[in-house]
Every structure is written in structure tokens, then in C-alpha cells.
Design an enzyme around this catalytic site. Sequence first.
Site, PDB file in Angstrom:
ATOM      1  N   ALA A  11      33.307  30.472  30.531  1.00  0.00           N
ATOM      2  CA  ALA A  11      33.064  31.147  29.248  1.00  0.00           C
ATOM      3  C   ALA A  11      32.515  32.562  29.380  1.00  0.00           C
ATOM      4  O   ALA A  11      32.606  33.348  28.437  1.00  0.00           O
ATOM      5  CB  ALA A  11      32.113  30.302  28.401  1.00  0.00           C
ATOM      6  N   SER A  12      31.952  32.902  30.540  1.00  0.00           N
ATOM      7  CA  SER A  12      31.405  34.266  30.664  1.00  0.00           C
ATOM      8  C   SER A  12      32.400  35.222  31.324  1.00  0.00           C
ATOM      9  O   SER A  12      32.110  36.407  31.496  1.00  0.00           O
ATOM     10  CB  SER A  12      30.106  34.251  31.483  1.00  0.00           C
ATOM     11  N   GLY A  13      33.565  34.723  31.711  1.00  0.00           N
ATOM     12  CA  GLY A  13      34.560  35.568  32.382  1.00  0.00           C
ATOM     13  C   GLY A  13      35.256  36.510  31.403  1.00  0.00           C
ATOM     14  O   GLY A  13      35.053  36.424  30.187  1.00  0.00           O
ATOM     15  N   ARG A  14      36.077  37.394  31.955  1.00  0.00           N
ATOM     16  CA  ARG A  14      36.833  38.325  31.089  1.00  0.00           C
ATOM     17  C   ARG A  14      37.655  37.545  30.075  1.00  0.00           C
ATOM     18  O   ARG A  14      37.654  37.846  28.887  1.00  0.00           O
ATOM     19  CB  ARG A  14      37.749  39.222  31.944  1.00  0.00           C
ATOM     20  N   GLY A 100      45.276  28.607  32.389  1.00  0.00           N
ATOM     21  CA  GLY A 100      45.795  29.964  32.588  1.00  0.00           C
ATOM     22  C   GLY A 100      45.481  30.498  33.972  1.00  0.00           C
ATOM     23  O   GLY A 100      46.002  31.536  34.380  1.00  0.00           O
ATOM     24  N   THR A 101      44.619  29.779  34.699  1.00  0.00           N
ATOM     25  CA  THR A 101      44.219  30.190  36.062  1.00  0.00           C
ATOM     26  C   THR A 101      45.455  30.417  36.932  1.00  0.00           C
ATOM     27  O   THR A 101      46.431  29.666  36.841  1.00  0.00           O
ATOM     28  CB  THR A 101      43.372  29.050  36.684  1.00  0.00           C
ATOM     29  N   GLY A 125      51.385  31.058  34.320  1.00  0.00           N
ATOM     30  CA  GLY A 125      50.814  32.263  34.907  1.00  0.00           C
ATOM     31  C   GLY A 125      50.661  33.384  33.899  1.00  0.00           C
ATOM     32  O   GLY A 125      49.983  34.388  34.174  1.00  0.00           O
ATOM     33  N   HIS A 157      47.340  45.436  38.435  1.00  0.00           N
ATOM     34  CA  HIS A 157      46.204  44.857  37.714  1.00  0.00           C
ATOM     35  C   HIS A 157      44.914  45.589  38.084  1.00  0.00           C
ATOM     36  O   HIS A 157      44.852  46.292  39.085  1.00  0.00           O
ATOM     37  CB  HIS A 157      46.027  43.374  38.071  1.00  0.00           C
ATOM     38  N   HIS A 158      43.884  45.310  37.311  1.00  0.00           N
ATOM     39  CA  HIS A 158      42.524  45.833  37.507  1.00  0.00           C
ATOM     40  C   HIS A 158      41.970  45.500  38.904  1.00  0.00           C
ATOM     41  O   HIS A 158      42.455  44.574  39.577  1.00  0.00           O
ATOM     42  CB  HIS A 158      41.595  45.234  36.430  1.00  0.00           C
ATOM     43  N   LYS A 161      40.719  41.756  40.218  1.00  0.00           N
ATOM     44  CA  LYS A 161      41.607  40.596  40.375  1.00  0.00           C
ATOM     45  C   LYS A 161      41.563  40.085  41.817  1.00  0.00           C
ATOM     46  O   LYS A 161      41.637  40.877  42.758  1.00  0.00           O
ATOM     47  CB  LYS A 161      43.043  40.958  39.974  1.00  0.00           C
TER      48      LYS A 161
END
Length: 271
Positions: A11-14, A100-101, A125, A157-158, A161
Amino acid sequence: MSQMRLVVVGASGRMGRTLVRAIAEAPDLVLAGAVEPEGSPHLGTDAGVLAGLPPLDVTVSDDALPLFAAAEGVIDFTIPKASIAFAGLAAQARIVHVIGTTGFDAAEQAAVEAAARHATIVKSGNMSLGVNLVAALVKRVAATLDDSFDIEVLEMHHNRKIDAPSGTALLLGEAAAAGRQVALSSHGVFERHGITGARTPGEIGFATLRGGTVVGEHEVIFAGPHERISIGHRAEDRMIFARGALAAARWARGRKPGLYSMNDVLGLADI
Ligand SMILES: NC(=O)C1=CN([C@@H]2O[C@H](COP(=O)(O)OP(=O)(O)OC[C@H]3O[C@@H](n4cnc5c(N)ncnc54)[C@H](OP(=O)(O)O)[C@@H]3O)[C@@H](O)[C@H]2O)C=CC1
Ligand SMILES: O=C(O)C1=N[C@H](C(=O)O)C[C@H](O)C1
């Protein structure tokens, strides 16, 4: 129909924070729990506050099973090891599990498939409508063009990742391989360095870029004799993935156990 009670893990992830905001804006859904790993500095914090909202009266916990037992679905954008554990718990609680992982190895993927004998799992994905439409187009174009068109998948990607190539790049590579009626495992080329020799016809190449805050960009290039076709997607906001994941949870509610994809959710399976 009553509101669907959902637990967000990570829950604290992006993505976790984006999911909490997406659930809060959906009248047919309610946040029933928020989970972070043991030792997380966010345990005990209100999940709404963590996501930049007013309090939602849901505190972040490291004890997933009782939350799953009182919910109808779990939305999971974490890491493969955690997602496998959550798949087992979701199967025990007989609830929907939206995964979604990305970054699963073959053994981890097999563990998810085993859990799907008892749980209704939607895994992709990329949960966005746009990318799944692009994948359908890629399959069609790959089926139309012969090996004189070289296929390359490019992604950026950022810089936070942790897995490469992205789950989306693999999904697009699988679509190209399906169109060509070959296996990605035998035709995918994931590294090039030094004197590699000329490109082998039929290869599906991958290139990975990382930097800055890029949400997610993908391009599939069909490079042929004197012409090039390029099909791509740019994600501008993580909310597209979150809304897709919530659409998957709604779709999976009441469905029999099994492993489903966003193609099933979006009705693209036959394209
Ligand atoms: N399918 C799709 O459409 C999309 C997929 N993704 C994928 O989602 C995943 C997460 O991405 P992102 O949000 O950017 O990553 P983050 O690192 O920001 O978030 C991951 C979160 O999972 C938490 N986590 C790790 N282990 C556990 C555990 N055992 N129990 C509970 N929580 C846990 C982490 O906690 P801590 O930091 O304390 O370890 C963290 O809060 C990646 O695999 C990414 O590729 C991302 C966007 C879209
Ligand atoms: O880690 C991310 O950020 C993303 N991960 C997914 C992937 O691996 O393809 C989806 C999206 O591109 C963002």
C-alpha cells in the site's frame, strides 16, 4: 450489488498509493485493508493519509490473512516473492487476486498457476487498456509480415524499476511471437554486447532503458527492407494501471477459479 471490499497489498508503493486513490474515487468499491511487510515504517499509518487523501479509517497492517478473510479481492503490485505468498492466502480465503507485479521467473509463475486452481487470479504485465490493444495489434502485424521484417521491442522506465525487461515488453514480445507462431523462449534475444555477429532472421530483440521518472514507454519496431513500422504506447499516469486493475477485480467477482489475463477482462482474447 454491494460495494466490493478490496485489500491493497504494497500500500505504500508507487502503485499501492495510486490504487488507494483509485478505490476512494470508485463508488462501487471500498478499501477493506492495506498491507505492507513486517518492519515497514508505514505500519499503523492511515492508508488514505499515506496516499495523500483524508483518513479512510484503514490502518496499514502486516497481517494479511484476517484482512483477506473479510474481503472479496486483493490488488497486488509488489514483488514476485510476496505475490506468490499472497496467491496462497487469496486461495485460502477464496477471494479474487489481481496481480500486477512483474519480474516472475518460471518457478514463480508455476506457483501462481498452482494457486489459480483455488483462487480467481487476473495477472498481467500491464493493466492498461492501451497496452493490451497495442499487444493485439502487434500480434496481427507480426502474423502479416514475414521474417524479412525484424522485430525489436524497446522500453523505458523510471530509475527505481528493479526488473528488466519490463513485464509489458515481455507481453508485447509474447504477442509478436504468437503472431509469428514461434515461442518467445527460443526466439527472444535479451542481451547484445561486443561482436555479436549479424542479426539472426526471426529474432525478437529487446532493449531496456532506465532513467528519471518515466512512467512507462514501449515501442515495437518492425524493421523491413527500406521501410519500418512502429507501434507504441506512452503511459502518462499510473492511474491507467490502477483503474485497469480495479476493472479486473470487478470482472473477476463471482467468477470460477482460474488464471485470467487482461485480454479476458477487456474481451480481446479473440483478436
Ligand atoms: N501490471 C501493471 O500494469 C503494472 C505493474 N507494475 C509492477 O508493480 C510492481 C510494483 O511497482 P511499484 O509500485 O512501482 O513498486 P514499489 O517498490 O513502489 O512498491 C512495491 C511495494 O510492495 C511492497 N512489498 C514488498 N514486499 C511486500 C510484502 N511481502 N508484503 C506487502 N508489501 C510488500 C513494498 O514495501 P517495501 O518498500 O516496504 O519493501 C512496496 O511498498 C512492480 O513489479 C512493477 O513492475 C507497476 C505498474 C503497472
Ligand atoms: O515498474 C513499473 O513502473 C511498471 N511496470 C510494468 C512493467 O514492468 O511493464 C508496467 C508499467 O510499464 C510500469
